[in-house]
Design a protein around this motif. Sequence first.
Motif, PDB file in Angstrom:
ATOM      1  N   ALA A   1     -21.654  28.284  50.775  1.00 39.34           N
ATOM      2  CA  ALA A   1     -22.926  29.223  51.126  1.00 39.34           C
ATOM      3  C   ALA A   1     -22.364  29.966  53.180  1.00 39.34           C
ATOM      4  O   ALA A   1     -21.790  29.128  53.639  1.00 39.34           O
ATOM      5  CB  ALA A   1     -24.052  28.561  51.709  1.00 39.34           C
TER       6      ALA A   1
ATOM      7  N   ARG B   1     -27.408  33.425  51.625  1.00 39.29           N
ATOM      8  CA  ARG B   1     -26.164  33.283  50.036  1.00 39.29           C
ATOM      9  C   ARG B   1     -25.079  32.388  49.808  1.00 39.29           C
ATOM     10  O   ARG B   1     -24.697  31.561  51.386  1.00 39.29           O
ATOM     11  CB  ARG B   1     -25.748  34.255  49.890  1.00 39.29           C
ATOM     12  CG  ARG B   1     -24.381  34.282  50.863  1.00 39.29           C
ATOM     13  CD  ARG B   1     -23.703  35.446  49.666  1.00 39.29           C
ATOM     14  NE  ARG B   1     -22.466  36.619  50.680  1.00 39.29           N
ATOM     15  CZ  ARG B   1     -22.078  36.772  51.716  1.00 39.29           C
ATOM     16  NH1 ARG B   1     -23.430  37.671  52.259  1.00 39.29           N
ATOM     17  NH2 ARG B   1     -21.011  37.203  51.727  1.00 39.29           N
ATOM     18  N   ARG B   2     -25.121  31.904  48.866  1.00 39.34           N
ATOM     19  CA  ARG B   2     -24.823  30.472  48.433  1.00 39.34           C
ATOM     20  C   ARG B   2     -22.857  31.428  47.691  1.00 39.34           C
ATOM     21  O   ARG B   2     -23.130  33.037  47.296  1.00 39.34           O
ATOM     22  CB  ARG B   2     -24.870  29.976  46.811  1.00 39.34           C
ATOM     23  CG  ARG B   2     -26.123  28.781  46.877  1.00 39.34           C
ATOM     24  CD  ARG B   2     -26.350  27.965  46.420  1.00 39.34           C
ATOM     25  NE  ARG B   2     -27.533  27.117  47.102  1.00 39.34           N
ATOM     26  CZ  ARG B   2     -27.241  25.582  47.175  1.00 39.34           C
ATOM     27  NH1 ARG B   2     -26.041  25.961  47.495  1.00 39.34           N
ATOM     28  NH2 ARG B   2     -28.020  25.124  47.859  1.00 39.34           N
ATOM     29  N   LYS B   3     -21.563  31.105  48.088  1.00 43.91           N
ATOM     30  CA  LYS B   3     -20.666  31.997  47.422  1.00 43.91           C
ATOM     31  C   LYS B   3     -19.241  31.279  47.685  1.00 43.91           C
ATOM     32  O   LYS B   3     -19.194  29.829  47.786  1.00 43.91           O
ATOM     33  CB  LYS B   3     -20.994  33.081  48.960  1.00 43.91           C
ATOM     34  CG  LYS B   3     -19.942  32.570  50.036  1.00 43.91           C
ATOM     35  CD  LYS B   3     -20.026  33.645  51.529  1.00 43.91           C
ATOM     36  CE  LYS B   3     -18.773  34.350  51.215  1.00 43.91           C
ATOM     37  NZ  LYS B   3     -18.721  34.926  52.312  1.00 43.91           N
TER      38      LYS B   3
END
Length: 126
Positions: free
Chosen positions: A42, A32-34
């Motif tokens: 990511a 996931r990107r975060k």
Amino acid sequence: MSFRFHHVHVICKDLEKMIGFFTESIGAELVRRKKFGTADGASLSLKGATLNLRVARTDEKIEGDASQTVYGYNHIGLEVEDIEAAYTDLRSQGYSFFMPPTNIPELRIAFFRGPEDIVIELVQRI
């Protein structure tokens, strides 16, 4: 008290290039990107090991670069089944090895520079 490895966290200049390197060249999966605070980042998974990538935070001053040896982080070691195939593949992608596949007791190793000069060691058990 018991400790267990959880993750590696790499600060990078070009997040997209670093994600591309680890997913396309190394075989990690983008989980996931975060955000890490104010920084885009990511999380990736490399066969169950977590690799977090992020750019600098807006209030963070980053000094130095990975081309210089400093106390602390030195390199990432990645085990491969066929070091010769990995060496050939990564060289064909333009990555520069400063140690080609070399035998040491019980292992065959090689070192190269990835994006932003991060140092990566390939390890094959023999």
